[in-house]
Structures are given as C-alpha cells and as structure tokens.
Design an enzyme around this catalytic site. Structure first.
Site, mmCIF file in Angstrom:
data_model
loop_
_atom_site.group_PDB
_atom_site.id
_atom_site.type_symbol
_atom_site.label_atom_id
_atom_site.label_comp_id
_atom_site.label_asym_id
_atom_site.label_seq_id
_atom_site.Cartn_x
_atom_site.Cartn_y
_atom_site.Cartn_z
ATOM 1 N N ASP A 152 -11.151 2.108 -3.357
ATOM 2 C CA ASP A 152 -11.306 1.612 -1.972
ATOM 3 C C ASP A 152 -12.815 1.307 -1.904
ATOM 4 O OD1 ASP A 152 -8.611 1.467 -0.204
ATOM 5 O OD2 ASP A 152 -9.084 3.345 -0.138
ATOM 6 N N ASP A 171 0.387 -1.535 -0.022
ATOM 7 C CA ASP A 171 0.025 -0.021 -0.282
ATOM 8 C C ASP A 171 0.726 1.022 -0.072
ATOM 9 O OD1 ASP A 171 -1.969 1.983 -0.234
ATOM 10 O OD2 ASP A 171 -3.609 0.260 1.648
#
Ligand code: GLA
Length: 724
Positions: free
Chosen positions: A533, A463
C-alpha cells in the site's frame, strides 16, 4: 476420449521403477543425490553444483549421509521433518524404502521415494519434480496409513534440505510490516536455530516471506557466488527453520507451521504438504532469482508468460468516494494517457449498508445504487466508450458485523464460543470460515455472480485486510478444531481453482492490505500481487528490489501515485515515480484530473515508452546490479532478453549530497561480443551524453558508464539494443 486414452498411454509409458541405489536428480546446473536402498532408511547425500559422470562424490567426501526425511523415533534430539503419534500412543516412526518410481511427461520428471514404517502400516512418499526447461526442483510429501484409528501428525514438513556449510554462510530473507513489506534482510548464519515463521492465518507475507537464499561464499553478492534459494508455495502459516549444530551441515526444514495445527489423519486419508521449490546458482542471488522467475513464469504463475495491461486503480485517487461520474472521468482521462485497464477499488457495494468506509458492508456484493445508478453495466459501458478494459475490487473472504451477510449467517465467521469477538478493520471486520463448504460456495459465487452477469469484467483485485482472530470453527468437529489454519487455505484453494477453471482468461490480483499475500501457494491463480500500500517511489525501490528476489516483474504491481505521496508525504519528480514503477507491472494510482498538463504530457510519453519495453521488462532476465541496501546512495538493475538482443537498464539515486562520489555504472547479462546502441528513455530535460552512442557488451559490462545523476531523486532508464 481418444485423446484421453492417448494421454494415459503416453504417461504410463514413462513410468518406471528405479532399481539404482544412488539416484541423481539433475537440472542443467544442479544435482540432488539420494540413496534409496530397499528396506533401508532413505538418505540425502548432496545438493549443489551439477555432478559430472566422471568424478565420484563419495570418493571426494562431499556426499553426506542424512535421513531424506528425518523422523522422530530412534533419533530424538534433533529437529525432525515428521512426527506422528499412533493410536496406541507410540510416538515414533522408522521409515524405510519400499520402492522408487519415476514418471515423465510434458517435459517434467517426478521421482517418488515410497517409504513405509518398519512396524506400522504408515506410509510416507517424498516427491521431487524437475523440469527440462528450468532450474528449479519442486519437492513435497504425502503421508497416509491404514492403522485402525486416526494417527495424529505433529510435524509434517514439506521438505528437509541439508546443506554442507562452509566457513562463512549467510542467509537472505524478507521481513517487514504494513507499508514496508518484504524488506531484504541479510545475516551470517551462526550456530543455533534461526526460524522464519508466520502465524497470521490469512495474510502470510505481511511480515516475512516464506522464501530465503543461502549463500555459500561469504556475504551474498548479486552477480557471483554459490547460492541456494527456496520458497514455500503455501498461503497459510509457515515455518522455515535453519538448524546449525556443531556438524558441518545446516539442516533446513520448510513447511506449514504446525503450531496449533496438529492434524488428525484418518485411515486411508492422504495428507499432502505444500510444494517447496528450490534452486542452485553459481551466479549469485540474481542467478537464483532468474531461475525462480523462469520457473514461475513457465509453471507457477497464472498467465505467467503473458504481458500485463497498464492500469489505473481508483483507490488513492478517490478512496471510498466512488460514483458513476467520477469513475467515468477517471477512465476517460486515463484512456487519454494511453492506459489500457481501469480498476474500481473499494466503495462500490452495499445496498442496505452502503460502503463509505471500512466499517460496513463486506459480504454485501451488490452495487450501491446511490453511487452507481447504472450499475456495473454503466461502468463497463464507460470503459468501452473510452476503449479500455474494466476491473473491480472485492474482499470476499470477509464480512463486517454491519452487513446483511453477517445478519443472515452469523455462524459463518471464524469464532469461539463464550468469548467476546475481536474485530479487525473499522472495529467491525471479521473473517469468514473458509473451512465451511457453504462459505466456500458463497465466496465462489461472489466472483461467479459478477462474471456471469458481467462477462466483460477483465480483472479482479482480490483483497484481504485481516488476520485470523477468534480461532475456532462452527463447522469443524471438536476433535478437528486444530485443522482450521490448514482447512482455511484448502478451502481457499478449492474456491480459487474453481474460479480459475471457469474463468481462465480473468486477470486476478492478489492483495492483502498491500503485500500481505505474495506467495506461490496462491500465484497459480493470480497474475500479480499488490506489492505494498506504500506507493512512495523511494521506498518502493527497496521493496521492489526485495520482492524481485523471488517474484518476477510481470507479477509485481507498481503504481505511479500522487505528487505528495499519501503514505510517506514525500515529494518526488514524476519522472522518478515513473522510472521506479516501470521496473515492474506499470500502473497508476491517483486522480488523473489533478495532474498538470505538463505532467500529463510526460505520463503519456512514459506510458507509450513502457509499451515498447514491456516485453523486455516483463519477460526478460533480471540482473540486479547495485543494491540500494548497500547504502551507496544508488541502485541499478536491468532486464535482458534471453537472446541478449534487447535490454533495459534502470538506475536510481537514493540520496543526494554535495560532493557525493558517483560510481561508474556497469551493466550485466549482455553478450560481450555484441554491439549495443543506448537510448535514454523518459528523458526529462537533457538526455545523458551516452544516449545515441554504441558500445560493445564487453565494454558496458567491464568498463561501464559515468552517468550523470546530480540532483535529488535523479534516475535514468536506458534502452540497450543490439545493432549489426
Ligand atoms: C487495502 C488494499 C488497498 C485498497 C484498500 C481498500 O488496504 O491494500 O489497495 O484496496 O484495501 O479498502
């Protein structure tokens, strides 16, 4: 040694110096025509539909006469691909051909146009690479010099691509923000300049993707029309400029965004630009997508031809509340649904500062003993006992001010002297300075330590949740501070390459606050990307549709999430959520123990079904048919195997109104001569009347089907199989 010698000999055998003035670089469907005459400026003549050997493009007048790589010099007013300032202050270049070289090997052909400035010992080589097995051309540029002192580069495009305009040209590009990344945008290209750019420094696709399509026959269509598409393989800042003056050409410049990035090129140093990959299709935007997907799977995406496992990621299920018991329970429940891999997301690390929220611990990549007393070993043990694989989340390029790492190495973060630091997530996050080899070593070690201690880790979710702020490096010298945006990504590339070489089987996901890092600069090292997301199935139809323009389905992570979506708060049927996620790399992102028994039964069946259709979805050719962006209320697409033996058709209802007219759904990409049996998949309630029936490919593509979709968030998935 013998093998190496053989290899060298075979490569050398195929190196030739080309004497011809007009050079045709062709794929099966396209031609790029260049004129390279020794001592003269190299010229870009044409790119488009493949030229045959009979008709002469010069006689036809379609061959134009542009510089191959426009330099700032005698020509000053126009956009340029390169501008260099010599040590004596002269800002100009005049590049002429020295030689043309062609190398072939392993089904690829590289043509190098070597040029030199007429006066200065400054050299530019423009490369083009074609493949026997795909329709994409890669291009990039190298520059170097032997002047006495450094030359400063202010412009250094990867590519210059002039296109002959028609009367109605459009561009399609991809724009968004967190939770709505990469939305397709289409507009007619009018006079003036259109620029797509990024300056995030780290996450280069949260806003715009470095990819575009240029449609030559009016409003872009999915299945017809001439379209040129291209994508820049670079993880950092970029700039794609479309210059339309009063001529017949659109001049497209693609490359690193040079703003704040002028480059001090030392004598003999070679500066290599990122690759720009482009293609032509006369089968509309879907045709460009199929070309790009094929290239990606065969040549650009990590494990591009491999099928991806079905995974459960813990984030939306438990967020930071990670512990051994909960992880074990999630693995057990997911294995029971037929899942294959479990990924533990954020919240597992930090010793002195346990990671309970976004404010602390990045950099402290040791297990939080309170949460995970049995360590990663314990988790791998759980995964094994449930018969699934294990993966883990990291964010190794970052730190928090509250972390042992930052306490120890405050000079490792990107920073400016005399200024108060701007911080990111949690008010404490900072970006590590990857231009610094010590930081590169540290980031490599984050993965290396995990993998050395736990070789059974099968998957890493990598990430990055922050923009580059506080521009400045404690490592780079004063005169090269302007290199930071570039050196960051060179450093990143070095780290990723080392990981890739040492752990060739490791599956990696590229995530950056969702879809902030979806580019072919990093995809040689990552198998997939986290698309967004936002897991809301309805919005995902738009996002996945958009991202499918340049990225193949096996790289597009699509997860079924909870009943009331956490981002949009929308409630959609589980079937709709599965049907949407099954158009990409299927996964789940929820706490399985909160599912009802009925939902679990459906999920179990859907996962089993996905295993059946996985090769078609993940490796098939994509035909996008009815776009959600056309606002008809419907979207449809299908994947077809290259042999046209099997296909999977998806249709989604995007909105629902009483007396809404339902279109006839036509398929695409099938063999008109073949007969196909339709079987509805993921049936919830009653199967549609066409399920179990046989139709010819010709009928399915020309006449089509009246498919019942009369509730909100209705969707259908059909398996289409050729029968004798
Ligand atoms: C980012 C990612 C999410 C999740 C969180 C964890 O937002 O995009 O998927 O991993 O970080 O903090």
């Amino acid at each position: 040694m013998k093998k190496l010698l053989l290899l060298i000999v075979s490569v050398l055998l195929f190196v030739e110096t080309i004497q011809a003035e007009h050079i045709r670089l062709s794929t099966k469907g396209s031609t790029l025509l260049i004129t390279a005459t020794h001592g003269k400026s190299p010229r870009f003549r044409y790119f488009g539909a493949r030229l045959n050997d009979v008709d002469n493009p010069f006689d036809a007048g379609i061959a134009f006469n542009e510089a191959l790589y426009p330099e700032f010099g005698a020509q000053c007013a126009r956009e340029m691909a390169i501008q260099a300032t010599h040590p004596d202050g002269n800002q100009s270049l005049e590049l002429v051909v020295e030689s043309v070289e062609r190398r072939s090997g392993n089904g690829a052909h590289i043509t190098a146009i070597h040029t030199k400035d007429k006066h200065y010992p400054f050299y530019v080589t423009v490369f083009y690479k074609t493949y026997d097995d795909c329709e994409v051309i890669e291009t990039w540029t190298e520059m170097r010099h032997t002047e006495k002192r450094p030359v400063t580069l202010y412009r250094f495009a990867s590519a210059f691509l002039p296109i002959r305009r028609g009367t109605d040209n459009w561009i399609s590009h991809f724009h968004g923000s967190w939770g709505a990344e990469g939305y397709l945008e289409e507009e007619p290209l009018i006079g003036g300049m259109k620029v797509i750019r990024n300056k995030d420094g780290v996450r280069n696709t949260q806003t715009d993707n470095p990819s575009f399509m240029y449609s030559l026959d009016g409003k872009p269509q999915e299945l017809s029309g001439r379209v040129i598409g291209g994508t820049l393989a670079w993880g950092g800042n970029y700039r794609i400029a479309f210059a339309n003056d009063n001529s017949n050409l659109t001049r497209i410049f693609v490359g690193i965004n040079e703003e704040q990035s002028h480059y001090i090129l030392e004598p003999k140093e070679v500066f290599t630009t990122p690759v720009f990959a482009f293609t032509y299709s006369n089968e509309g935007k879907s045709g460009v997508s199929r070309n790009i997907h094929r290239w990606a799977r065969l040549h650009r995406l990590n494990h591009g031809t491999a099928l991806r496992p079905i995974l459960l990621n813990s984030w939306e299920g438990v967020y930071f509340k990670v512990n051994q018991e909960v992880m074990d329970q999630m693995m057990r429940d997911f294995a029971d649904l037929g899942g294959e891999l479990f990924v533990m997301d954020d919240g597992w690390f930090g010793d002195k500062y346990p990671r309970n929220n976004g404010k602390t611990s990045l950099g402290d990549w040791m297990v939080c003993k309170e949460k995970l007393p049995k360590g990663i070993e314990g988790l791998i043990g759980s995964a094994k006992s449930h018969g699934i694989k294990f993966g883990i989340w990291i964010e190794p390029e970052m730190t928090n001010t509250k972390s042992e790492l930052f306490e120890k190495y405050p000079d490792w973060v990107i920073q400016q002297p005399y200024r108060e630091m701007k911080t990111g997530r949690g008010g404490t996050q900072l970006v590590l300075d990857l231009s610094n080899p010590a930081v590169q070593e540290f980031v490599f070690k984050v993965v290396d330590n995990l993998m050395t201690k736990h070789p059974e880790i099968a998957y890493i979710k990598w990430d990055d949740n922050m923009t580059l702020v506080n521009y400045g490096s404690t490592y780079l010298p004063a005169e090269k501070q302007s290199h930071l945006y570039i050196e960051y990504h060179r450093g990143m590339d070095k780290v990723l390459r080392r990981i890739h070489e040492k752990y060739p089987n490791l599956i990696m996901q590229s995530c950056a606050s969702g879809g902030g890092r979806v580019n072919y600069g990093v995809l040689p090292y990552y198998d997939e990307f986290w698309t967004s997301d936002n897991t809301d199935a309805l919005q995902r139809v738009y996002m996945q549709w958009s991202i499918s323009n340049f990225y193949p389905s096996n790289a597009m992570a699509a997860h079924v999430s909870a009943h009331k979506n956490h981002q949009s708060k929308r409630i959609t049927p589980l079937k709709f959520r599965f049907d949407v996620a099954m158009m990409g790399r299927l996964g789940m992102e929820l706490q399985p123990k909160d599912m009802s028994e009925k939902d679990k039964t459906f999920a179990r069946q859907a996962i089993a079904t996905y295993k059946q259709i996985r090769p078609v979805v993940q490796q098939g050719d994509l035909y996008r048919i009815m776009s959600p962006f056309e606002k008809t209320g419907y979207a449809s697409l299908m994947y077809v195997t290259p042999e046209k033996e099997r296909a999977v058709f998806f249709v989604y209802k995007m909105e629902h109104f009483v007396r809404q007219r339902c279109p006839i759904f036509r398929m695409a990409g099938l063999d008109p001569q073949k007969r196909y049996k339709l079987t509805e998949l993921n049936v919830s309630g009653k199967a549609i009347r066409q399920s179990g029936k046989i139709f010819t490919g010709e009928y399915l593509m020309n006449s089509g089907l009246d498919i019942e979709l009369n509730t909100e968030y209705a969707s259908r998935v059909l398996s289409v199989e050729a029968v004798e």
